[in-house]
Design a protein around this motif. Structure first.
Motif, PDB file in Angstrom:
ATOM      1  N   PHE A 132       3.154  14.567  -2.270  1.00  0.00           N
ATOM      2  CA  PHE A 132       3.940  14.413  -3.478  1.00  0.00           C
ATOM      3  C   PHE A 132       4.178  15.797  -4.063  1.00  0.00           C
ATOM      4  CE2 PHE A 132      -0.420  13.803  -4.843  1.00  0.00           C
ATOM      5  CZ  PHE A 132      -0.527  14.482  -6.050  1.00  0.00           C
ATOM      6  N   GLU A 175       8.211  12.082  -3.575  1.00  0.00           N
ATOM      7  CA  GLU A 175       7.209  11.667  -2.591  1.00  0.00           C
ATOM      8  C   GLU A 175       7.855  11.702  -1.210  1.00  0.00           C
ATOM      9  OE1 GLU A 175       4.241   7.934  -1.573  1.00  0.00           O
ATOM     10  OE2 GLU A 175       5.255   8.007  -3.514  1.00  0.00           O
ATOM     11  N   GLU A 187      -1.741  14.116  -0.368  1.00  0.00           N
ATOM     12  CA  GLU A 187      -2.411  12.939  -0.914  1.00  0.00           C
ATOM     13  C   GLU A 187      -3.857  12.880  -0.435  1.00  0.00           C
ATOM     14  OE1 GLU A 187      -1.404   8.797   0.527  1.00  0.00           O
ATOM     15  OE2 GLU A 187      -0.468   8.787  -1.453  1.00  0.00           O
ATOM     16  N   GLU A 205      -2.416   5.403  -3.234  1.00  0.00           N
ATOM     17  CA  GLU A 205      -1.984   5.034  -4.591  1.00  0.00           C
ATOM     18  C   GLU A 205      -2.967   4.038  -5.204  1.00  0.00           C
ATOM     19  OE1 GLU A 205       1.942   3.232  -6.842  1.00  0.00           O
ATOM     20  OE2 GLU A 205       1.823   3.187  -4.678  1.00  0.00           O
ATOM     21  N   TYR A 206      -3.373   4.330  -6.417  1.00  0.00           N
ATOM     22  CA  TYR A 206      -4.324   3.453  -7.119  1.00  0.00           C
ATOM     23  C   TYR A 206      -3.547   2.400  -7.882  1.00  0.00           C
ATOM     24  CZ  TYR A 206      -7.690   1.656 -10.414  1.00  0.00           C
ATOM     25  OH  TYR A 206      -8.481   0.819 -11.146  1.00  0.00           O
ATOM     26  N   LEU A 207      -3.864   1.165  -7.623  1.00  0.00           N
ATOM     27  CA  LEU A 207      -3.289   0.041  -8.352  1.00  0.00           C
ATOM     28  C   LEU A 207      -4.444  -0.766  -8.925  1.00  0.00           C
ATOM     29  CD1 LEU A 207      -0.564  -1.051  -5.797  1.00  0.00           C
ATOM     30  CD2 LEU A 207      -0.236   0.286  -7.886  1.00  0.00           C
TER      31      LEU A 207
END
Length: 102
Positions: free
Chosen positions: A5, A57, A93, A97-99
């Motif tokens: 990113f 990204e 990275e 990705e944190y969800l």
């Protein structure tokens, strides 16, 4: 290879932001067509409205670097990107990705 990113910050006076947004959209139109492009987001800092940020990204660092080479990118995106605050921009990275779990 890890996703990459890119965080690019700009200092743009409030009176110049509408024109900047037009140029930013043109840059994203050509960057978004490049192989390896995943997503983009732009925003204004809530405490300093003249500080703008663009995040891009990419599938990997090679995709990002190659994306800056085509002629149409050099015309539409590189001049805008050259106005960025001079600082490192590309980040590898470390975590997916944190969800949050609900």
């Amino acid at each position: 290879m890890s996703r990459v990113f890119v965080v690019i910050r700009f200092r743009v006076g409030e009176s110049a932001q509408a024109e900047f947004a037009v140029r930013l959209q043109a840059a994203l139109d050509v960057l978004g067509k490049q192989k390896g492009f995943v997503a983009a987001r732009a925003g204004r800092n809530v405490d300093d409205p003249e500080l703008l940020a663009l995040t891009l990204e990419w599938e990997n660092i090679g995709s990002y670097r190659r994306a800056l080479s085509p002629y149409e990118v050099k015309l539409a995106a590189v001049p805008l990107l050259s106005e960025a605050i001079d600082e490192p921009t590309a980040y590898e990275e470390l975590l997916p990705e944190y969800l949050p779990q609900h």
